[in-house]
Write an enzyme that holds these catalytic residues in place. Structure first.
Site, PDB file in Angstrom:
ATOM      1  CG  HIS A  78      -3.014 -10.373 -35.435  1.00 28.21           C
ATOM      2  ND1 HIS A  78      -4.387 -10.506 -35.457  1.00 28.21           N
ATOM      3  CD2 HIS A  78      -2.772  -9.142 -34.937  1.00 28.21           C
ATOM      4  CE1 HIS A  78      -4.941  -9.403 -34.990  1.00 28.21           C
ATOM      5  NE2 HIS A  78      -3.983  -8.560 -34.663  1.00 28.21           N
ATOM      6  CG  HIS A 106      -8.058  -4.842 -34.220  1.00 26.63           C
ATOM      7  ND1 HIS A 106      -8.255  -6.055 -34.821  1.00 26.63           N
ATOM      8  CD2 HIS A 106      -6.756  -4.840 -33.817  1.00 26.63           C
ATOM      9  CE1 HIS A 106      -7.134  -6.749 -34.801  1.00 26.63           C
ATOM     10  NE2 HIS A 106      -6.213  -6.033 -34.186  1.00 26.63           N
ATOM     11  CG  ASP A 132      -3.275  -5.413 -36.177  1.00 21.34           C
ATOM     12  OD1 ASP A 132      -2.519  -4.565 -36.695  1.00 21.34           O
ATOM     13  OD2 ASP A 132      -3.201  -5.726 -34.976  1.00 21.34           O
ATOM     14  CG  ASP A 135      -4.838  -6.919 -30.806  1.00 22.58           C
ATOM     15  OD1 ASP A 135      -4.701  -7.476 -31.902  1.00 22.58           O
ATOM     16  OD2 ASP A 135      -4.586  -5.711 -30.614  1.00 22.58           O
TER      17      ASP A 135
END
Length: 993
Positions: A431, A57, A181, A59
């Site tokens: 996000h 994951h 997430d 970001d």
């Protein structure tokens, strides 16, 4: 092509359909027999099949900037380097054809791909074609779901998915949406994903009470019906809730960042642990299976920025699979395999079960009794506004690039592009970007990227307007008009204002310009004088600080500008010698301000708003408005020890503190503008405005610097208290589109135990919120995403600003305490709300166009002096305005001869008697300067032909109603839009002579 005769239309459309997506030529014939669902490993019937999904994951900014994350910079903040992850994963996938990996964030993959050798690119293409490397989600980022506007989400998904299509072809088309997430999940996102062709949608986070209930009822996998307007299954999507967020089961993390023991399988070793690990894994798998309905479960084997040394993961996963499956010979009923989310989804579909139906959303999200993630709905309000403004600028840039033709990209003002801003906006949807949950230096970097993108777009806009108008006079963009600063208008005695309208209908817009003379004449494009007014600029301390070194105007020129659909109008402004003095403010509040549509009265004792009347419908409500602040918990003196922070809203008390029970007021009342100026204290002020032709009351608020000398964090709200009997019910929009009903202390899908009476009732407001009873509806249209609620009947509160002194212990590692060189004492934020009072049946007719107008505000540009002779002072890119129900959502250049066009029906079913009906648009009668000679329809994300889009069918538990047949288009050129429908087209165009 452009000259094809009608008799050749079918042949042309066939060619157009196959060619326009611009796959590389060698991708057109790619063998897809070994990718997608066909690449999945076989499972074993009558066993519990454990699907191991290796993933990372990544970001797109959070604790570090995008660049720092990609390159591995600033590892003192967080050890993470995306380029090394992709290097390592590809190397390890080549070691064993059984291995699988999924990747999500195209913004990072795009960077990595550009730096690979042709040989490595060929290798990666083979991995994709064989299904060993699978893309899921596929957008530029994994967007936030609470604070993003649907148009920006569609754009960023289109950007990422087009890159995958163009680079790899059909094998790279994701089948699964993957939002592991984001901090709560919007119904509109689910609707969009369904319309983009995804077969399933996997979530990582949901409210702890909701999860507990779903575990007991075996409903962690469900069918989400994500629209009340679109006919099922158009917006239906299978939705799965992952068992561990997006992390591995406890004890089974084998990344270099983890401390779990590796599998030590040499029997001669003292620390031999195969039996222990296999027994623990078997126990975990069986426990997880108890919470799901089928003989298949999924385990996410990875987490934040993992697989930088992928050998660690894969070596242990290989062993885990081998040793667990070896026990089948001794009667074990457990089968473990490398898998992907789409392969797991395929097995759920094959189970042929019925699934619980969900029709609401997953807000608000709490991870514990006192930990509601509802603060980020408002966090970093300045960045949220800048993102919204940038979205409008991108749409204008896209449109003008089309309307101005090739010279818009390279013309008298240089070389420009829309791509830079498109990518910056793609990143901004992440996000931890527009959500406001990043570190301060990362927020600064997001703003820098948006500014850089706008600078590139300014060149496109200037070139395009020069081409359309025939004038290459220098053009200025005054980006500080919100603080009454624009050097050109302040210093010039003659100048022109170009008002560009990106909506497909004409608009009337109040233009407010900082000036220094006391009187002006304004003329429209035909030379007709326009009513205008000059008034003295109010100079609060905050305004003085904002304008420092940016402007020096003492007055403000106000006039109403009209702009044609998808076009511009030019206004000439000149100083009027010996004109009347500027209007000055009179002390005290007026009894009322009023035009022919609206009347607002004020309490002479308090200076506050007292009532609001719709003069057309003859309805009046009692209405007061004031500012308050919640004392943010410090986590030390409250139950649960949870402070307020970037994510979490945790007030110390259910009763906010009033900033002032009275407002020092003064007013200006002229034929063009009536304005009441209110001062609530040294750090809160407001302008209440009513323009001569407006049906909405404007409240422009200024908040900050929020004081913290008392060592108290503050969460500042505006609250409207009315006589409306709302009965604990209020309404908020989902990503700017469909509206959902909210009820205080209630969740539609489980019996709520309300532990936070304020934060637990907050919801995201993306563009509007309202309360109503049988007679009256009060709608508030916002200019950015904010959090809000209705805590008391007849009340609507919206959070404007947050300044906090503690971190909320959710990873960002710093308090939300924004300062800058301009505001060392704390950030000042300015924004506006538009209030509309209507009968409920007429409300959507008012708030739908008002919200679109607020998102896509006209762009003002300025030139010195009068326009050159022969200039085209007014232009519309449309032959005629589109019907009121239709919004031109997208107009952008796709390739040299084709455009990407999205048409949207902007009304929900049954919300408007006049507009909630099907509407027909003729594509050949759209543009004034372009002739449409070919058309083909795509899915919402423009990465698959609509007639080729095939989705998995899912059966809800409840009996299905008979499906209504969708209306049939009258012809290939005439398309029908039903309520809330978005249709996406590639149009082949030629210049219209």
């Amino acid at each position: 092509m452009a000259a094809l005769l009608p008799v050749l239309l079918l042949t042309y459309l066939s060619y157009f359909h196959s060619a326009v997506l611009s796959f590389p030529l060698d991708q057109q014939s790619h063998d897809t027999s070994s990718c997608g669902y066909k690449s999945c490993h076989a499972t074993v019937p009558n066993m519990l099949n454990v699907h191991l999904v290796p993933h990372t994951h990544d970001d797109v900014g959070w604790l570090k900037t995008v660049d720092q994350y990609y390159y591995g910079g600033r590892n003192d903040i967080q050890h993470a380097g995306v380029q090394y992850i992709l290097d390592s994963v590809v190397e390890q996938l080549l070691q064993n054809p059984e291995r699988r990996f999924i990747y999500v964030e195209t913004a990072f993959f795009y960077r990595w791909w550009k730096n690979q050798t042709p040989s490595m690119q060929t290798t990666v293409r083979q991995l994709v074609d064989q299904g060993r490397l699978e893309f899921v989600n596929g957008g530029w980022c994994m967007s936030d779901e609470a604070t993003t506007h649907y148009s920006a989400v569609i754009d960023q998904m289109t950007l990422g998915l087009r890159f995958l299509n163009d680079t790899f072809g059909p094998c790279a088309r994701p089948r699964v949406a993957w939002h592991i997430d984001p901090f709560g999940h919007a119904r509109e996102h689910a609707s969009m994903f369904a319309q983009m062709g995804y077969d399933g949608f996997f979530l990582g986070r949901l409210d702890y009470q909701d999860r507990n209930n779903r575990i007991v009822t075996l409903n962690q996998e469900l069918l989400w019906r994500a629209s009340e307007s679109l006919e099922p299954p158009y917006a239906d999507i299978f939705t799965g809730i992952l068992p561990n967020g997006y992390n591995p089961p406890t004890g089974f993390c084998w990344d270099q960042s983890c401390d779990d023991a590796p599998i030590m399988d040499d029997p001669d070793l003292e620390d031999y642990n195969v039996d222990d690990i296999i027994e623990r894994f078997t126990s975990v798998a069986n426990d997880q299976a108890m919470a799901y309905k089928t003989k298949h479960i999924i385990m996410t084997m990875g987490s934040d920025f993992q697989y930088e040394n992928a050998n660690l993961w894969y070596k242990n996963l290989d062993k885990l699979i081998r040793y667990v499956n070896a026990r089948q010979a001794n009667g074990s009923r457990l089968n473990v395999l490398y898998s992907t989310p789409s392969c797991y989804l395929q097995e759920l579909h094959r189970a042929n079960l019925t699934w619980a139906l969900k029709t609401d959303d997953f807000f608000p999200y709490a991870d514990n009794a006192h930990n509601f993630w509802t603060g980020y709905f408002t966090s970093r309000p300045a960045l949220k506004r800048y993102e919204r403004v940038s979205n409008g600028r991108l749409q204008m840039c896209n449109q003008l690039e089309v309307l101005g033709g090739p010279s818009s990209r390279k013309g008298p003002f240089g070389t420009g592009d829309s791509e830079t801003l498109r990518k910056a906006m793609g990143v901004a949807q992440h996000h931890d970007a527009v959500s406001g949950t990043e570190k301060q230096h990362v927020a600064n970097d997001y703003a820098r990227m948006l500014t850089n993108g706008w600078q590139h777009c300014q060149v496109v806009v200037s070139n395009s307007l020069a081409a359309l108008s025939g004038s290459s006079a220098g053009r200025v963009y005054c980006d500080n008009l919100n603080i009454s600063a624009c050097p050109l208008t302040e210093a010039s005695k003659k100048f022109s204002v170009n008002v560009y309208n990106s909506l497909a209908r004409p608009v009337v817009w109040p233009v407010r310009l900082p000036v220094n003379a006391s009187a002006y004449t304004v003329k429209d494009a035909s030379g007709t004088p326009v009513d205008c007014q000059v008034s003295v600029v109010p100079m609060s301390k905050a305004t003085q600080q904002l304008r420092k070194d940016r402007g020096y105007a003492v007055n403000e020129l106000v006039f109403q500008a009209q702009a044609p659909p998808l076009g511009y109008s030019t206004y000439s402004v000149s100083v009027l010698q010996n004109g009347p003095p500027p209007a000055s403010a009179k002390p005290g509040p007026p009894e009322a301000i009023q035009n022919k549509f609206v009347r607002a009265t004020f309490d002479p004792a308090t200076g506050l708003l007292d009532s609001l009347t719709n003069l057309e419908t003859q309805q009046t409500i009692k209405l007061t408005q004031n500012f308050y602040w919640y004392n943010a918990s410090d986590g030390k003196s409250s139950v649960g020890n949870q402070p307020s922070g970037a994510y979490i809203f945790r007030p110390n008390s259910s009763s906010p503190f009033i900033i002032s029970s009275t407002a020092q007021a003064e007013s200006i009342q002229t034929p063009e503008l009536q304005e009441v100026r209110q001062q609530f204290g040294p750090w809160v002020s407001q302008m209440i405005r009513l323009y001569s032709n407006s049906k909405a009351l404007e409240l422009e608020w200024t908040v900050g610097p929020v004081p913290i000398t008392d060592s108290l964090g503050k969460e500042v709200i505006t609250r409207l208290d009315s006589s409306i009997a709302s009965s604990g019910v209020f309404y908020t929009d989902s990503n700017g589109r469909e509206v959902l009903q909210r009820k205080k202390d209630f969740r539609p899908t489980w019996d709520l135990n309300q532990t936070e009476p304020i934060a637990g009732n907050y919801y995201p407001i993306n563009s509007r919120a309202y309360i109503k009873d049988d007679k009256d509806q009060l709608t508030v249209v916002t200019d950015r995403s904010q959090g809000g609620s209705s805590i008391h009947d007849g009340s609507l509160e919206i959070m404007l600003h947050r300044r906090l002194l503690y971190d909320d212990v959710r990873g960002v590692g710093e308090p939300l305490n924004e300062t800058s060189s301009v505001f060392p004492q704390g950030l000042v934020v300015r924004g506006r709300h538009l209030l509309s009072l209507t009968p409920p049946p007429l409300a959507a007719d008012a708030h739908r166009p008002l919200a679109q107008e607020n998102v896509l505000q006209p762009l003002l540009s300025f030139t010195e002096g009068v326009p050159p002779p022969g200039s085209l002072l007014e232009f519309s890119g449309l032959q005629a305005a589109l019907p009121p129900a239709v919004h031109l959502l997208t107009l952008t250049q796709w390739d040299q001869d084709s455009l990407l066009v999205r048409l949207e029906h902007q009304f929900q079913t049954k919300e408007s008697k006049e507009h909630s009906v099907p509407v027909t648009v003729n594509l050949q009668k759209l543009f004034s300067t372009l002739k449409v000679v070919g058309v083909s329809e795509l899915n919402l994300s423009a990465n698959e032909w609509l007639d080729e889009m095939k989705r998995l069918d899912w059966r809800p538990k409840m009996a299905a109603k008979p499906l209504r047949k969708p209306p049939v288009d009258p012809s290939v050129w005439e398309v029908i839009l039903t309520p809330m429908q978005i249709r996406t087209f590639i149009l082949r165009v030629a210049p219209r002579r």
